[in-house]
Design a protein around this motif. Structure first.
Motif, PDB file in Angstrom:
ATOM      1  N   ALA A  15       0.685  -1.183   0.047  1.00  0.00           N
ATOM      2  CA  ALA A  15      -0.009  -0.129  -0.104  1.00  0.00           C
ATOM      3  C   ALA A  15       0.831   1.097  -0.171  1.00  0.00           C
ATOM      4  O   ALA A  15       1.906   1.253   0.875  1.00  0.00           O
ATOM      5  CB  ALA A  15      -1.014   0.032   1.316  1.00  0.00           C
ATOM      6  N   GLY A  16       0.408   2.263  -0.788  1.00  0.00           N
ATOM      7  CA  GLY A  16       1.376   3.628  -0.983  1.00  0.00           C
ATOM      8  C   GLY A  16       2.173   3.613  -1.952  1.00  0.00           C
ATOM      9  O   GLY A  16       2.804   4.548  -2.556  1.00  0.00           O
ATOM     10  N   LYS A  77      -1.664   3.971  -7.788  1.00  0.00           N
ATOM     11  CA  LYS A  77      -1.015   3.908  -6.329  1.00  0.00           C
ATOM     12  C   LYS A  77      -1.778   2.711  -5.852  1.00  0.00           C
ATOM     13  O   LYS A  77      -3.154   2.712  -5.959  1.00  0.00           O
ATOM     14  CB  LYS A  77      -1.320   5.135  -5.357  1.00  0.00           C
ATOM     15  CG  LYS A  77      -0.248   5.487  -4.413  1.00  0.00           C
ATOM     16  CD  LYS A  77      -0.708   6.380  -3.553  1.00  0.00           C
ATOM     17  CE  LYS A  77       0.134   7.566  -3.940  1.00  0.00           C
ATOM     18  NZ  LYS A  77       1.575   7.337  -4.038  1.00  0.00           N
ATOM     19  N   ILE A  79      -3.725   1.126  -2.925  1.00  0.00           N
ATOM     20  CA  ILE A  79      -4.269   1.460  -1.853  1.00  0.00           C
ATOM     21  C   ILE A  79      -5.209   0.196  -1.155  1.00  0.00           C
ATOM     22  O   ILE A  79      -5.362  -0.783  -1.542  1.00  0.00           O
ATOM     23  CB  ILE A  79      -5.446   2.747  -2.002  1.00  0.00           C
ATOM     24  CG1 ILE A  79      -6.604   2.145  -3.101  1.00  0.00           C
ATOM     25  CG2 ILE A  79      -4.785   3.896  -2.405  1.00  0.00           C
ATOM     26  CD1 ILE A  79      -7.603   3.196  -3.359  1.00  0.00           C
TER      27      ILE A  79
END
Ligand code: ASP
Length: 584
Positions: A15-16, A77, A79
């Motif tokens: 994530a990120g 991205k 998430i």
């Protein structure tokens, strides 16, 4: 760069991260304010999210226009998902998309690219490249690749050398018709495609290579009964300076290794059974021994006891079907219907219920009393609660009929479990089999198989009784491999050709090269070949080989995708000096 990760790779720990993915559009879900797209590749599915607030509206619009099987590339991205899906490895995350490019559009596929598809067999074959996108087909092909890798690994570790042999050759007799190829440079002459590399691998032994293997295509022009392919793959092997025992040991080792590596199944030692025993006990030479139901012969117990139907028959033989004494009239009728089918060809059968209270109820109660039926039950090793099924007729015929019934009962009772593996060796096959039509002997395996030394004396007096140093490996009721110790001297080989009805000239014309080679110091040798397609499908827990072949042919030997076979142009025919004259 088309992708930073595959679609089966990203997890919550990512994530990120900014990522770039490529693949096929599996599904588009348009909820108005948001659009979700499932992106698929060979490795899995990753969910993409196009969000009215966080994604550029023009990109959301573009996402809405995507169709099934479009090829796209995205950047975005990773998430955390709000609604997680624990059914998929990437189910905790989704990709908030910032860039979308359509690499290629796609027509609507003719069937759904899902595990369970709405496409019929013929349609799936026509668009096999789409079928291969489906998980089950792809997984089968990957599994096949794993098996062949392990085969190569095992055999290389044992010192086997992988040697390629030619495809454009002349006839190798494995009992089928040859596919032939005209030769342009040798007018009016034809190559035959190999039914197997048999003679070449023997010549490699004369050449001193000692341990050979090849994963190789073989071609046989046979009538395509269910689940046969005109071209198929063998794991073909040969060894020099070996006896039968060495071969059994080496290749039992291979199959044990494959079972362990690909299925995690450990099998200590494969049982062995003679051909005669297999036929007597299971009615065929490739018994499925995952379950019992062994044949018991009842001639001495049931003949000449007042039941005329039995008296005239050569063999009375039965099986005990576990736990089926409670069958209803309807269920029994279904069994009788089965044996009466033309493919089975029996007139009927006799049943005996071994009741829980120790009594018997049968369809021949008028002719046999309780004590007599008890002797049948004992012969068939029946327990209380079992159902005896008894058939009578000419020996070979009734054995094969009861064998089909045994398999049918096992199938119905769920005894043919695809995650259970029961290999065995069947040994001591007859060297020859009599063919009524041509009124002569045929080689049961092939003409290069060596008779057992102790049976050599029968070659003149009673050739049908001669046993061969030939063996089959059987797995779950399928012959997965077979081979033999070979003849390695010219005289015996010439004698064999003679027995098989070849004139001296024919034998020299077809196999002179092999007999010549035998005059230059041929070592004792033997080998076997496994049918790779079948082996892989059984290990994969499935019955049909087609699903483990990337581009299989249909039952008429056609490749419906590329549309082969097909006519060739006049020009090509001219070059080959051929004229088509179709006779009806
Ligand atoms: N060539 C044989 C076959 O294709 C196998 C062997 O004897 O090694 O069945």
């Amino acid at each position: 760069m088309y992708r930073s990760h595959t679609n089966g790779e990203l997890r919550i720990a990512d994530a990120g991260e900014d990522v770039c993915l490529s693949g096929w559009v599996q599904k588009v879900r348009d909820k108005g304010f948001m659009v979700w797209v499932d992106l698929r590749d060979r490795y899995g599915v990753t969910q993409l999210i196009f969000d009215g607030e966080r994604t550029d509206p023009s990109i959301v619009e573009q996402a809405r226009s995507l169709g099934r099987e479009f090829v796209i590339q995205i950047k975005g991205k990773v998430i955390e998902r709000e609604a997680k899906n624990d059914q998929m490895p990437t189910g905790d995350i989704e990709i908030l998309v910032t860039e979308l490019s359509i690499l290629n559009s796609a027509k609507t596929p003719p069937f759904t690219i899902e595990d369970e598809t709405d496409g019929g067999d013929e349609l799936r074959m026509k668009y096999r490249y789409l079928d291969i996108r489906r998980n089950p087909v792809r997984e089968n092909l990957i599994f096949r690749s794993k098996v062949t890798m392990e085969v190569r690994k095992y055999l290389s570790d044992q010192g086997f050398i992988d040697v390629e042999t030619p495809y454009l050759i002349k006839s190798t007799p494995e009992g089928a018709r040859d596919f032939v190829v005209p030769s342009r440079m040798n007018e009016g002459q034809f190559y035959a495609l190999p039914q197997s590399p048999q003679t070449f691998k023997q010549l490699l032994m004369v050449g001193g290579l000692d341990k050979y293997f090849q994963i190789v295509k073989c071609f046989r022009d046979e009538d395509l009964r269910a689940d046969r392919q005109p071209e198929f793959t063998q794991i073909d092997c040969e060894m020099a300076f070996v006896e039968q025992e060495d071969i059994l040991h080496t290749f039992e080792g291979l199959v044990k290794y494959l079972l362990l590596e690909t299925k995690g199944v450990e099998i200590k030692e494969f049982p062995r059974m003679s051909y005669d025993e297999a036929i007597k006990t299971y009615g065929n030479d490739k018994p499925d021994i995952r379950f019992d139901m062994k044949f018991g012969e009842l001639n001495d117990l049931a003949k000449n006891k007042g039941f005329g139907v039995f008296d005239a028959q050569e063999l009375i033989v039965g099986i005990a079907v576990p736990g089926c004494a409670g069958y209803s009239r309807k269920q029994l009728d279904k069994i009788i219907d089965f044996v009466r089918k033309p493919q089975i060809g029996a007139n009927g059968l006799i049943w005996v219920k071994c009741n829980e209270d120790g009594s018997y109820k049968s369809s021949v109660d008028k002719f046999f009393d309780q004590e007599q039926l008890a002797t049948w039950a004992q012969r068939l090793s029946a327990d209380k609660g079992d159902l005896l099924l008894v058939m009578a007729g000419p020996t070979d015929k009734v054995r094969s009929q009861l064998s089909s019934l045994r398999m049918e009962m096992a199938e119905n009772l769920g005894l043919r479990k695809s995650d259970e593996f029961a290999p065995l060796w069947v040994l001591d096959f007859p060297l020859l089999e009599w063919d009524d039509e041509s009124e002569r002997y045929h080689a049961m395996h092939h003409p290069f198989t060596s008779p057992k030394p102790e049976d050599m004396h029968l070659l003149d007096t009673d050739p049908g009784k001669v046993r061969a140093n030939a063996y089959d490996m059987v797995l779950n009721g399928n012959e997965i491999g077979g081979g033999s110790i070979r003849i390695f001297d010219k005289e015996t080989q010439a004698r064999m050709f003679d027995l098989l009805g070849f004139t001296k000239e024919e034998a020299i014309d077809q196999f002179g090269f092999l007999m010549n080679a035998f005059e230059y110091g041929a070592p004792p040798h033997g080998g076997l070949a496994f049918g790779l397609d079948r082996l892989v499908s059984i290990l994969g827990g499935q019955e049909t080989i087609r699903d483990f072949i990337a581009f299989p042919k249909n039952n008429s030997g056609r490749d419906v995708m590329i549309d082969a076979p097909s006519k060739i142009d006049e020009e090509q025919l001219k070059e080959l000096q051929l004229k088509i004259d179709i006779r009806s």
